[in-house]
Design a protein around this motif. Structure first.
Motif, PDB file in Angstrom:
ATOM      1  N   GLU A   5       0.806  -1.225   0.000  1.00 27.74           N
ATOM      2  CA  GLU A   5       0.000   0.000   0.000  1.00 27.74           C
ATOM      3  C   GLU A   5       0.835   1.269   0.000  1.00 27.74           C
ATOM      4  N   GLN A   6       2.082   1.172   0.437  1.00 26.23           N
ATOM      5  CA  GLN A   6       2.985   2.322   0.470  1.00 26.23           C
ATOM      6  C   GLN A   6       4.352   1.898  -0.055  1.00 26.23           C
ATOM      7  N   VAL A   7       4.945   2.768  -0.879  1.00 24.42           N
ATOM      8  CA  VAL A   7       6.238   2.481  -1.492  1.00 24.42           C
ATOM      9  C   VAL A   7       7.199   3.615  -1.183  1.00 24.42           C
ATOM     10  N   LEU A   8       8.366   3.270  -0.691  1.00 21.46           N
ATOM     11  CA  LEU A   8       9.436   4.241  -0.490  1.00 21.46           C
ATOM     12  C   LEU A   8      10.475   4.046  -1.591  1.00 21.46           C
ATOM     13  N   LEU A   9      10.646   5.044  -2.437  1.00 24.65           N
ATOM     14  CA  LEU A   9      11.638   4.978  -3.503  1.00 24.65           C
ATOM     15  C   LEU A   9      12.978   5.485  -2.972  1.00 24.65           C
ATOM     16  N   VAL A  10      13.983   4.636  -3.002  1.00 22.23           N
ATOM     17  CA  VAL A  10      15.315   4.976  -2.506  1.00 22.23           C
ATOM     18  C   VAL A  10      16.315   4.849  -3.659  1.00 22.23           C
ATOM     19  N   GLY A  11      17.103   5.874  -3.870  1.00 22.88           N
ATOM     20  CA  GLY A  11      18.087   5.830  -4.945  1.00 22.88           C
ATOM     21  C   GLY A  11      17.502   5.941  -6.331  1.00 22.88           C
ATOM     22  N   VAL A  12      16.251   6.383  -6.425  1.00 22.76           N
ATOM     23  CA  VAL A  12      15.616   6.541  -7.737  1.00 22.76           C
ATOM     24  C   VAL A  12      15.897   7.966  -8.224  1.00 22.76           C
ATOM     25  N   ASP A  13      17.154   8.224  -8.523  1.00 27.06           N
ATOM     26  CA  ASP A  13      17.576   9.549  -8.975  1.00 27.06           C
ATOM     27  C   ASP A  13      17.268   9.743 -10.455  1.00 27.06           C
ATOM     28  N   LEU A  14      17.448   8.674 -11.249  1.00 27.88           N
ATOM     29  CA  LEU A  14      17.223   8.710 -12.697  1.00 27.88           C
ATOM     30  C   LEU A  14      18.056   9.812 -13.361  1.00 27.88           C
ATOM     31  N   ASP A  15      19.254  10.013 -12.842  1.00 31.32           N
ATOM     32  CA  ASP A  15      20.162  11.054 -13.332  1.00 31.32           C
ATOM     33  C   ASP A  15      21.379  10.390 -13.960  1.00 31.32           C
ATOM     34  N   GLN A  16      21.398  10.342 -15.273  1.00 29.41           N
ATOM     35  CA  GLN A  16      22.467   9.654 -15.979  1.00 29.41           C
ATOM     36  C   GLN A  16      23.819  10.328 -15.762  1.00 29.41           C
ATOM     37  N   SER A  17      23.845  11.642 -15.569  1.00 29.84           N
ATOM     38  CA  SER A  17      25.110  12.365 -15.430  1.00 29.84           C
ATOM     39  C   SER A  17      25.846  12.017 -14.147  1.00 29.84           C
ATOM     40  N   VAL A  18      25.112  11.587 -13.120  1.00 32.93           N
ATOM     41  CA  VAL A  18      25.726  11.267 -11.829  1.00 32.93           C
ATOM     42  C   VAL A  18      26.202   9.823 -11.783  1.00 32.93           C
ATOM     43  N   GLY A  19      25.460   8.939 -12.428  1.00 33.23           N
ATOM     44  CA  GLY A  19      25.850   7.536 -12.459  1.00 33.23           C
ATOM     45  C   GLY A  19      25.305   6.741 -11.290  1.00 33.23           C
ATOM     46  N   ARG A  20      25.771   5.501 -11.165  1.00 33.54           N
ATOM     47  CA  ARG A  20      25.291   4.578 -10.142  1.00 33.54           C
ATOM     48  C   ARG A  20      26.247   4.567  -8.950  1.00 33.54           C
ATOM     49  N   PHE A  21      25.690   4.356  -7.773  1.00 33.03           N
ATOM     50  CA  PHE A  21      26.517   4.470  -6.558  1.00 33.03           C
ATOM     51  C   PHE A  21      27.595   3.393  -6.479  1.00 33.03           C
TER      52      PHE A  21
END
Length: 262
Positions: free
Chosen positions: A180-196
């Motif tokens: 019923e509830q979703v917490l989006l974590v790390g959903v930056d969707l920013d290609q310029s920054v890249g993946r952690f």
């Protein structure tokens, strides 16, 4: 939280059924993506919640000794590009949602539930006229072939709809399971920054976020915000640097996330 049914072992050629796990869960789930902001999220504080991990975000679950409730990967090349992370996901995750060929020859621990992914058929004209049905919602953009293919699956037994980001598949999975509830974590969707989890001298997987942002990703998230999100399915974005407009998905801080998780 209701337990999911026991399933057959994929190593014997049988898979789990998405129909069997539909609406079996409730409460809050964390969707953990690979954006740079995930590096600063205290995942250990949220380890009591089910976590849907994807692609290389299992690097963070492993660091926090957390077993993903579900692991989703739609990139068929990820196994070859990031073999260590893919093996980590297979080892640690309670449930796997992969393409059938990704299971072939994979070293999957006994007892892991294996769900084969497939895409849903594009909505027909009648679907577009009425905006979907019991199993999905879709765009009414009859004048555009690309626009009319934007949809959200409420039932993964019919397949998922592609928006060129695995996050959208995870959102459909969360709805399918009954959260019923979703917490989006790390959903930056920013290609310029890249993946952690990627380093300057390490292996980098291809990224098409910029290429597909306006044509697929943003329209799909807009459809979800307008036609799926309601008092029974609430989505919150914990990333302060996310590309998703707060008007579509509310942006919350860590204190608010803790309150929701409690």
């Amino acid at each position: 939280m209701n337990p999911l049914p026991s399933q057959l072992n994929a190593e014997r050629g049988a898979f789990s059924s998405f129909e069997a796990c539909r609406n079996t869960q409730q409460g809050t789930v964390v969707i953990l993506a690979s954006g740079a902001s995930a590096r600063h999220f205290p995942l250990g504080e949220f380890a009591h919640l089910p976590i849907i991990a994807m692609n290389g975000s299992v690097a963070l679950t492993a660091a926090c000794a957390v077993k993903p409730f579900f692991y989703v990967c739609t990139d068929k090349s990820f196994r070859d590009q990031q073999p260590a992370l893919f093996a980590l996901a297979l080892r640690d995750s309670e449930r796997l949602a992969l393409w059938p060929e990704q299971f072939a020859g994979a070293d999957i621990p006994p007892g892991t539930e294996c769900y084969p992914l497939h895409k849903a058929a594009n909505p027909g004209v009648f679907d577009c006229l009425r905006g979907g049905g019991a199993s999905h919602v879709c765009s009414r953009a009859l004048w555009s072939k690309r626009g009319s293919s934007i949809a959200f699956s409420k039932d993964l037994s019919i397949g998922y709809y592609d928006a060129r980001t695995v996050v959208y598949v995870a959102l459909q999975l969360a709805y399918h399971l009954g959260f019923e509830q979703v917490l989006l974590v790390g959903v930056d969707l920013d290609q310029s920054v890249g993946r952690f989890y990627e380093t300057d001298d390490g292996e980098h997987s291809p990224c098409g976020l910029d290429q597909h942002w306006h044509s697929r990703i943003l329209p799909a998230l807009t459809l979800m915000a307008e036609q799926v999100m309601d008092e029974h399915f609430r989505v919150y974005n914990v990333s302060a640097s996310s590309r998703i407009p707060p008007a579509l998905v509310p942006r919350i801080n860590l204190a608010e996330a803790r309150r929701i998780a409690a």
